[in-house]
Scaffold this active site. Sequence first.
Site, mmCIF file in Angstrom:
data_model
loop_
_atom_site.group_PDB
_atom_site.id
_atom_site.type_symbol
_atom_site.label_atom_id
_atom_site.label_comp_id
_atom_site.label_asym_id
_atom_site.label_seq_id
_atom_site.Cartn_x
_atom_site.Cartn_y
_atom_site.Cartn_z
ATOM 1 N N HIS A 1 -34.451 -4.918 27.774
ATOM 2 C CA HIS A 1 -33.723 -5.896 27.956
ATOM 3 C C HIS A 1 -32.392 -5.756 28.521
ATOM 4 C CE1 HIS A 1 -36.841 -8.963 26.266
ATOM 5 N NE2 HIS A 1 -36.726 -7.993 25.143
ATOM 6 N N GLU B 1 -40.688 -5.323 27.623
ATOM 7 C CA GLU B 1 -40.217 -6.712 27.794
ATOM 8 C C GLU B 1 -39.393 -6.621 28.507
ATOM 9 O OE1 GLU B 1 -39.014 -7.788 23.724
ATOM 10 O OE2 GLU B 1 -40.738 -7.014 22.775
ATOM 11 N N GLU C 1 -38.691 -2.845 16.279
ATOM 12 C CA GLU C 1 -37.486 -2.942 16.062
ATOM 13 C C GLU C 1 -37.177 -2.604 14.481
ATOM 14 O OE1 GLU C 1 -36.411 -6.977 17.112
ATOM 15 O OE2 GLU C 1 -37.126 -6.649 19.002
ATOM 16 N N ASN D 1 -42.376 -0.375 18.915
ATOM 17 C CA ASN D 1 -41.644 -0.895 20.194
ATOM 18 C C ASN D 1 -40.206 -1.250 19.613
ATOM 19 O OD1 ASN D 1 -41.940 -2.362 22.446
ATOM 20 N ND2 ASN D 1 -41.478 -4.229 21.219
ATOM 21 N N ASP E 1 -36.546 -7.553 31.256
ATOM 22 C CA ASP E 1 -35.977 -8.565 31.800
ATOM 23 C C ASP E 1 -34.475 -7.896 32.222
ATOM 24 O OD1 ASP E 1 -34.692 -9.007 29.470
ATOM 25 O OD2 ASP E 1 -35.603 -10.762 29.171
#
Length: 462
Positions: free
Chosen positions: A250, A279, A171, A214, A281
Amino acid sequence: MVIDSCQERAERRFRLPVRRALSLGVVGLLTAAGVLSLSGPANAASTLGGAAAAKGRYFGAAVAANHLGESQYAATLDTEFNSVTPENEMKWDAVESSRDSFNFSRADQIVGHAQGKSMQIRGHTLVWHSQLPGWVGGLNATDLRSAMNNHITKVMQHYQGKIYAWDVVNEAFQDGNSGARRSSPFQDKLGNGFIEEAFRTARAADPNAKLCYNDYNTDGQNAKSNAVYNLVKDFKARGVPIDCVGFQSHFNSQSPVPGDYQQNLQRFADLGVDVQITELDIEGSGSAQADNYRRVTQACLAVSRCTGMTVWGIPDKYSWRASGTPLLFDDNYGKKPAYQAVLTALGGTGGGGDDGGGGGGRTCTATYSETQRWGDRFNGQVTVRAGSSAISGWTVTVTLRSAQSVSTTWNGSPSWDGSGKVMTMRPNGNGNLGAGATTSFGFTVMANGDWSAPAVGSCTAS
Ligand code: G3I
């Protein structure tokens, strides 16, 4: 040259056994090769990990060390997944809260568990502006550079040979439309070159681990993902080591799965890096959520360098989104329509549950719980729930741990395989269940020292 040979070594260690097993057409060999943890050859394509392995990919979950003692959590992890990412335990504040004093105990717990099940492990994360202990922000540039390189080196060397891929930098770009770097101690004091330095240090620390950048909101083509794309392109052109890009993925109603998700993964892959969904979701429920999960899975399968997917948690109740339901398992570890959609998209079968597609097929789910424990034994119960259509029969497989045996069963008609460890349970008499209705069967397990939950396979309805 150096980069290529490192990549080749990593490929050989982690991917060739998968390919070899596939070429032999024997998914069960994957377990023997020590590559994957499957609940048993018969279940190989009825779990997320087994179905993904059959497509040459891993299927992972973010794991928290403090949940591993919960039997259903561990059983679901062990049955369904063949890769783990420690959710918080490898972050800077967890492993180096004081300068040069390292504590790997919680991360080691997860790594030990994963290794015991022959799962792959993603390392998350080495250099990130968040979950950074206060002392890091107080350093001057010279000390910060040395602290960053020391952190990367010591953490990677501790886990040398155990980590498939590391999120080296996480990030580093701002949200919004600028594509600019995010302010952080690293960016502000070391300048743009900190990412390159981190990757070079990482390669030297563990030449066999894949090194990933990432980030989130980079899942479609936008200013932020363009900035990451340009970074990767530049690294590849100049020989700066980078092997993979992680797309956190996400998603919620404000940030839905982008229409160009697959194209975006592909354009990064075309730069010569692997891509991974790191990650995942997706907020929502039912068929809408299932459709989105299906799309993401299909996109990964359509990109040959998409080497695997990780969901950011196992049951909804442990998601970082406190009040959300973004995962594949509900609070009771029931398989959601999203689970079935992913399994089906991976080419798996028989996972139980309704895929939300409204097809009205006969489906069921099986959910395990431990109901009682004594000094030498415990009682397990499996709740069988019919999907959106009535069913007239069901089959659930229960695989015991090697030390365990079953002394008695009730409310079902069991049959055993030759090893005496795999029990196939069917209804005792009438197997009719109305849509959404439940029944349960039970059994007493003689623990013989192993108190782990047996692995409960998916429910097959008739
Ligand atoms: O462990 C302490 C506990 O002792 C304390 O009582 C409690 C009180 O707040 O906090 C606990 O720590 C929390 C930790 O999760 C473990 O549960 C932290 O406060 C909390 O901030 C932390 O949240 C994590 C978050 O990263 C931190 O930024 C989430 O679990 C984790 O899922 C989330 O993961 C990130 C990825 O690393 C990077 N990408 C985004 C993703 C989601 O935010």
